[in-house]
Write a protein that holds these residues in place. Structure first.
Motif: not given
Length: 305
Positions: A102-103, A107-111, A240-248, A250-260
């Motif tokens: 994951v580390f 690329i999600v935090p830097f895209i 990778g397990c904690f920070c990047v995994s949350i950003v990559g 957890v947050l993207p589907p959460l934002f999609c749910i909120q946006l929907t």
């Protein structure tokens, strides 16, 4: 970003530890590269550091050439003639593998930064796909190939540089180059992290002394934490397990749910297929992040005992 800076500091410590020209004290050894990182981070414009990227690529290429040569000298092709199991031995090893992967592909935090710096931002999708495909094949060939090559003589509990002899001048040059590259790259992480802190504290662009103080304090804090952190592989795996995994994951589907939800409030009584996929992805992301982070953190604690 703070965890990433700590990982850079730990990497420099691991490179210096295996050099024959150390002072004998890890705290003193890390001071010089950390001072360089702090001074470069205080520069008003760090864009010149991007020119050192080619040096970093050359240093990485030289490192793996030397490592492969060392493996051939020690074992020849014996490792490729034997059968070995490359699968993780248990859930803890699988969690460490997950964190490193994951580390490496995080690329999600830097895209967004990549998108803003591109000459033609509309090609960001194609660029990311090509980059990830190239990285995938490079990782497969290098990681599996080196592991098999050294299988008769090394187990690699840490980073691959453990395979290099400590009394070789070529290995010393490789470690010096890697330390130099990390020292040149770390300010590119320190500066945006410092700018985020400066924004939270209300420090303006013209308040140079306060900005310098924030960045120096950030470098000093990360250096102090790196002294008590476990090895580079453990800290990278946990990031990778904690920070990047949350950003990559957890947050993207959460934002999609909120946006929907915000765009279709009147029709949310019945979830559609996309919404179900978002909820499923969020559940998988939370479970994988929590499980692998717990396992990796436990392994970090055991490695320090």
């Amino acid at each position: 970003m703070v965890m990433l800076i700590i990982a850079y500091e730990v990497a420099m410590i691991s490179f210096i530890d295996d050099m024959p020209i150390t002072t004998g004290s890890r705290k003193i050894d890390i001071i010089i590269p950390s001072v360089i990182v702090a001074l470069l981070s205080c520069s008003p414009d760090v864009s010149f550091l991007s020119k050192f990227s080619i040096i970093g690529l050359l240093a990485l290429a030289l490192s793996f050439i030397v490592i492969v040569w060392q493996g051939l000298v020690e074992n020849g092709l014996t490792g490729f003639q034997s059968t070995m199991n490359l699968w993780p031995r248990n859930l803890t090893d699988a969690s460490s593998w997950f964190g490193v992967v994951v580390f490496g592909y995080g690329i999600v935090p830097f895209i967004l930064n990549f998108h803003e710096s591109m000459k033609t931002p509309k090609h960001i999708g194609l660029a990311m796909r090509m980059g990830l495909i190239l990285v995938f094949f490079a990782y497969i060939v290098i990681s599996s190939g080196v592991r098999i090559l050294f299988s008769p003589s090394h187990s690699f509990d840490g980073d691959v540089l453990q395979a290099l002899p400590t009394n070789s001048w070529l290995a010393l040059i490789v470690r010096l180059l890697m330390t130099f590259v990390v020292a040149m790259t770390a300010p590119l992480i320190v500066v945006p992290c410092g700018e985020m802190v400066e924004g939270k504290l209300g420090i303006g662009v013209g308040e140079v002394r306060k900005r310098i103080a924030v960045r120096v304090l950030l470098c000093v804090s990360c250096t102090g934490l790196a002294e008590y952190a476990p090895g580079f592989v453990h800290i990278v795996s946990f990031i990778g397990c904690f920070c990047v995994s949350i950003v990559g994951f957890v947050l993207p589907p959460l934002f999609c749910i909120q946006l929907t939800y915000n765009t279709r409030k009147e029709s949310m009584a019945k979830m559609d297929f996309i919404s179900c996929c978002d909820v499923g992805a969020l559940a998988i992301g939370i479970i994988s992040t929590a499980l692998t982070s717990t396992m990796t953190f436990g392994e970090m604690r055991r490695s320090q005992q």
